[in-house]
Design an enzyme around this catalytic site. Structure first.
Site, PDB file in Angstrom:
ATOM      1  N   LYS A 157       0.860  -1.194   0.000  1.00  0.00           N
ATOM      2  CA  LYS A 157       0.000   0.000   0.000  1.00  0.00           C
ATOM      3  C   LYS A 157       0.888   1.233   0.000  1.00  0.00           C
ATOM      4  O   LYS A 157       1.880   1.296   0.746  1.00  0.00           O
ATOM      5  CB  LYS A 157      -0.897  -0.035   1.242  1.00  0.00           C
ATOM      6  CG  LYS A 157      -1.953   1.070   1.293  1.00  0.00           C
ATOM      7  CD  LYS A 157      -2.856   0.901   2.514  1.00  0.00           C
ATOM      8  CE  LYS A 157      -3.981   1.924   2.550  1.00  0.00           C
ATOM      9  NZ  LYS A 157      -4.876   1.745   3.715  1.00  0.00           N
TER      10      LYS A 157
ATOM     11  N   SER B 164      -9.967  -0.525   6.817  1.00  0.00           N
ATOM     12  CA  SER B 164      -9.355  -0.424   5.484  1.00  0.00           C
ATOM     13  C   SER B 164      -8.607  -1.654   4.987  1.00  0.00           C
ATOM     14  O   SER B 164      -8.254  -1.700   3.816  1.00  0.00           O
ATOM     15  CB  SER B 164      -8.412   0.770   5.434  1.00  0.00           C
ATOM     16  OG  SER B 164      -9.161   1.920   5.196  1.00  0.00           O
TER      17      SER B 164
ATOM     18  N   SER C 135      -9.746   1.666   2.538  1.00  0.00           N
ATOM     19  CA  SER C 135      -8.859   2.405   1.659  1.00  0.00           C
ATOM     20  C   SER C 135      -7.796   1.532   0.982  1.00  0.00           C
ATOM     21  O   SER C 135      -7.213   1.961  -0.008  1.00  0.00           O
ATOM     22  CB  SER C 135      -8.169   3.525   2.441  1.00  0.00           C
ATOM     23  OG  SER C 135      -7.344   2.984   3.457  1.00  0.00           O
TER      24      SER C 135
HETATM   25  N1  GLN Z   1     -13.412   4.047   5.929  1.00  0.00           N
HETATM   26  C1  GLN Z   1     -12.761   4.521   7.112  1.00  0.00           C
HETATM   27  C2  GLN Z   1     -12.402   5.979   6.960  1.00  0.00           C
HETATM   28  O1  GLN Z   1     -12.630   6.523   5.919  1.00  0.00           O
HETATM   29  C3  GLN Z   1     -11.568   3.675   7.437  1.00  0.00           C
HETATM   30  C4  GLN Z   1     -10.346   4.036   6.715  1.00  0.00           C
HETATM   31  C5  GLN Z   1      -9.141   3.226   7.146  1.00  0.00           C
HETATM   32  O2  GLN Z   1      -9.272   2.218   7.823  1.00  0.00           O
HETATM   33  N2  GLN Z   1      -7.963   3.724   6.780  1.00  0.00           N
HETATM   34  O3  GLN Z   1     -11.883   6.586   7.861  1.00  0.00           O
END
Ligand code: GLN
Length: 488
Positions: A79, A178, A154
């Site tokens: 990532k 994410s 994400s």
């Molecule tokens: N969807 C969540 C957010 O937008 C989690 C994102 C993540 O885990 N990095 O904050």
């Protein structure tokens, strides 16, 4: 054996037996990326030459009888918020578009020490803020099962890369789901470790009390193997736990006698897609058939978890992202009047809409006069949520929940409705607020052919249990063996 799409265990066996080499494996995955990433857009950067050089080094070591690491010759997608020396680390943001990391994150160092082959950098929502990868400043990743649908986020690029057979393994980060939600949307395995189990040194910070790095793979064994390689204490991260790391792979096949699985009945009501519900009910029955006892548990404060998270995470983000000032790091506006104007223009020009929204929400919730009402209150509710988990785990060994209310939604479907997107994080956020580990694994398909994921949660530092319970399900089902049909 077809290399691209094979499991880590099969790849390791094929390389060890001399059936193939690390270079051939790397080349097969690079070819797969070349053939298919044009339609999936999982990668921001493919490290072709470096990957082949790393693989050649592994082959040389093997031929000369030198000891090899745990991940010898296995390609891994990273990532793009994990600092990797000499490679771009953009966080899918214009702010870091030209940033090349001068150092390796601890997890990257450990991958190198384990002889893994770093094959490329994957797309994410900008600074990991989002659930679809649509917030990337550079591209939107597509779900390999249906390119009209989002891969989740994400870590959508990492999940799509594994699902599409473009890498057998990937690293993601999970602040509110994410790793697990994109794994669920793409039909792969993703594990968010206990807070502190994996060092975050070199992970670009989003919300420091929630962020964790974790493995993604096409089966439970792959996730166990990768976690084993990256977990464990690190003096460079003061939040990293020093506890010894068990050998997750060696206990994986051991059955769990007397397993008690907690189920929160209110999860399976209104708001949950009927096909997701049906797949999970089947999964629960399958565990019962394997001898598990199902226990009803209550999580009365979970209904506040989205609200709590969307105060705490933006507060921490507003503070973490203050470092992007146009001076120390990243983008600098070409024209400005004075220093304050330089800050404002650099941030205004380089951050995307969602990142700005979070910074504003967080700054507001932390401001004098509002901190008690919002931030400090959220911390108190967080404690109650944690207590729900502690109580539930007195009655059961793991909790089984959905990953998301629906299978992968369509690209664009929620892009203009941030609140709807936030609400879809309802099942994953609790584990981050409580600091406990969670795993997502394939549990079925919708009638339209989209994967349905299921989540298992365990008490802190019980990743070993989590992986074993997940592996039990894999032994009884074949969902994890399915691969998407990619158009050429
Ligand atoms: N969807 C969540 C957010 O937008 C989690 C994102 C993540 O885990 N990095 O904050």
């Amino acid at each position: 054996m077809t290399i691209a799409g094979a499991t880590t265990a099969d790849l390791m066996a094929a390389v060890a037996s001399g059936e193939t080499t690390a270079v051939e494996v790397a080349q097969a995955f690079l070819d797969r990326i070349e053939a298919h990433d044009g339609s999936i857009d999982a990668f921001l950067h493919v490290s072709k030459e470096n990957a082949l050089a790393q693989a050649a080094e592994v082959d040389t070591k093997r031929r000369s009888g030198q000891p090899l690491g745990k991940l010898a010759g296995l390609p891994i997608a990273i990532k793009d918020n994990l600092c990797t020396k000499g490679e771009p680390t953009t966080c899918s943001s214009r702010m870091l578009e030209k940033f090349v990391s001068p150092y390796d994150a601890t997890v990257i160092e450990r991958l190198r020490a384990a002889d893994a082959v770093l094959i490329g950098r994957t797309n994410l929502d900008e600074f990991a803020m989002g659930s679809s990868t649509e917030n990337s400043a550079f591209k939107t990743t597509r779900n390999p099962w249906n390119v009209a649908h989002a891969p989740g986020g994400s870590s959508g690029g990492s999940a799509a890369a594994v699902a599409a057979g473009m890498a057998p393994l990937a690293l993601g980060s999970d602040t509110g789901g994410s790793i697990r939600q994109p794994a669920g949307f793409c039909g792969v395995v993703g594990l968010k470790p206990t807070y502190g189990r994996v060092s975050r040194y070199g992970l670009v910070a989003f919300a420091s009390s929630l962020d964790q790095i974790g493995p993604m793979a096409n089966d439970v064994h792959g996730a166990a193997l990768l976690l084993e390689a990256i977990a464990g204490g690190d003096p460079l991260d003061s939040t990293c736990l020093p506890e010894a790391v068990p050998s997750y792979t060696s206990t994986l096949e051991e059955p769990i006698a007397g397993l008690r699985i907690g189920v929160v009945r209110s999860h399976y009501g209104e708001g949950l897609d009927a096909e997701v519900n049906a797949a999970l009910q089947r999964a629960i029955e399958q565990y019962e058939d394997m001898g598990a006892t199902i226990v009803d548990v209550e999580m009365p404060h979970q209904q506040y978890s989205v609200a709590t998270y969307y105060v705490i995470a933006p507060c921490e983000a507003s503070s973490n992202l203050a470092r992007y000032d146009g001076i120390h790091y990243g983008y600098r506006a070409p024209q400005f009047d004075d220093m304050i104007d330089l800050y404002a223009r650099s941030r205004g020009e380089a951050f995307g809409a969602e990142v700005k929204r979070r910074i504003m929400l967080g700054t507001f919730a932390l401001s004098a006069g509002y901190a008690d009402q919002y931030y400090n209150k959220a911390l108190k509710v967080r404690r109650l949520i944690r207590r729900d988990f502690d109580k539930a785990f007195e009655q059961c060994d793991v909790i089984l929940t959905p990953i998301a209310p629906t299978p992968a939604f369509k690209i664009g479907e929620m892009a203009d409705d941030p609140l709807a997107m936030y609400l879809s994080d309802i099942f994953t956020i609790g584990a981050n607020l409580a600091g406990v580990p969670g795993i997502s694994l394939p549990a079925g398909f919708s009638s339209s052919g989209l994967p349905i994921g299921m989540q298992l949660l365990a008490p802190a530092l019980q990743e070993e249990r989590l992986l074993r319970v997940a592996r039990m399900f894999e032994r009884a089902t074949d969902w994890h063996t399915r691969r998407p049909q990619l158009s050429t």
